[in-house]
Design a protein around this motif. Sequence first.
Motif, mmCIF file in Angstrom:
data_model
loop_
_atom_site.group_PDB
_atom_site.id
_atom_site.type_symbol
_atom_site.label_atom_id
_atom_site.label_comp_id
_atom_site.label_asym_id
_atom_site.label_seq_id
_atom_site.Cartn_x
_atom_site.Cartn_y
_atom_site.Cartn_z
ATOM 1 N N TYR A 71 -25.318 -6.157 -3.525
ATOM 2 C CA TYR A 71 -25.242 -4.709 -3.638
ATOM 3 C C TYR A 71 -25.031 -4.302 -5.095
ATOM 4 C CZ TYR A 71 -24.281 -5.045 1.384
ATOM 5 O OH TYR A 71 -24.342 -5.320 2.725
ATOM 6 N N ARG A 103 -22.824 4.338 0.543
ATOM 7 C CA ARG A 103 -24.174 4.353 -0.037
ATOM 8 C C ARG A 103 -24.642 2.949 -0.421
ATOM 9 N NH1 ARG A 103 -25.598 10.046 0.256
ATOM 10 N NH2 ARG A 103 -23.586 11.038 0.528
ATOM 11 N N ILE A 282 -30.215 8.432 -9.107
ATOM 12 C CA ILE A 282 -31.668 8.422 -8.889
ATOM 13 C C ILE A 282 -32.401 8.235 -10.213
ATOM 14 C CG2 ILE A 282 -33.628 9.845 -8.191
ATOM 15 C CD1 ILE A 282 -31.796 11.066 -6.034
ATOM 16 N N PRO A 287 -29.930 3.336 -5.552
ATOM 17 C CA PRO A 287 -29.983 3.933 -4.215
ATOM 18 C C PRO A 287 -28.901 4.999 -4.025
ATOM 19 C CG PRO A 287 -28.924 1.786 -4.121
ATOM 20 C CD PRO A 287 -29.439 1.939 -5.522
#
Length: 384
Positions: A71, A103, A282, A287
């Motif tokens: 991640y 997230r 972004i 993500p």
Amino acid sequence: KRSSASSGCKRPAMHRLLALLLALPLLVFAADGPRLNKALNEQIVFVRSGSGLFVTELETTIFKPDGDGPYPLVVINHGKEFGNPKFQPRARYIVASREFVRRGYVVMIPMRSGFSKSSGGYIEGGCNIAGNGLAQAADIDAALAHARTLPYVDSKRIVVVGQSHGGLSTMALGTTEQAGVLGLINFAGGLRLDRCNGWEASLVEAFADYGKAGRYRSLWFYGDNDSYWPKKTIDEMHAAHVAAGGKARMVAFGSFKGDSHGMFSQQDGLAIWWPEVEKFLIELGLPVGQLPASGTDPDSLRLAAAGKVPFIAESERCRRLYQLFVDADYPRAFAASGNGRCGYAWGGEDPRKRAIDFCRAKTEEVCKLYAIDDEITWRNEATN
């Protein structure tokens, strides 16, 4: 005389027994350790910083999504409270940490040298604010080096965040090449040194220095009613940083409650900062979508589903309160009745009783506990 002699023998024994009894709660507390958030897979590790005689161990909190990853990583750097840094509690930034984990981010929060249970001492640096930030950045560098060794961390996708003194330290870190770091986020960053004449000018100069050597894009959040930094100083810090070559976008969000300095830490602040942070992520190619519910722990899954809590699906107020409960820190409790009434409480003394009392305040229906901390208790909880 026998009575006197007998009394003289018993007192030390009684004192020893009393001392042992008084020590027991401390021993139990030490054995139990801090309460960790199961839903966020919270853990505490100690990270080595420095070398040789100057090695310190940094008390570091990690939150992560379920699964193996890898991640992207968010490192959050804490501020400095008044008083001895050793007495400052371990920073968790639970609202922000939960949002990032949702997230799909790993969150790491290192306590720098001299803070909380980290070893070593806090480096004052006199009145040299720029130097102070650079000294703090060395510990952040060590935390990043450790994070890159973790198999569930994507070492090529890292964002570094800082609040107050941690914001200053984050911007200082940005003057050095950091593998995998894509951007910096500064929440009310700075260091207030009232004992130093002209500390405001020194703070502006520090951000100018960081802009001159800065390597990363950054996003800044400052409010109008910040108790630490005058509005004029905030504007000068940003202007000096950009003029020196720094790439920083300012989000001037106006006033926030009684003091905008703590906006980042509060649940009500999330609506201010998350949309801007989402845009920034972004832009960095990171993500922002929420992960689907996963895992095998039914309590964790049910805890996150406010619409499935008995009797509150049709109550907008209860759904909102339940979300506040889910985002609250430990200890916490949520209670509901059979007619759409509810209540929650966290922290302080006996949140279970307070949650029941809040629920009962405006209803004659029976209220009972639905959840305590991360555990769903509704199915087993006796009627109150």
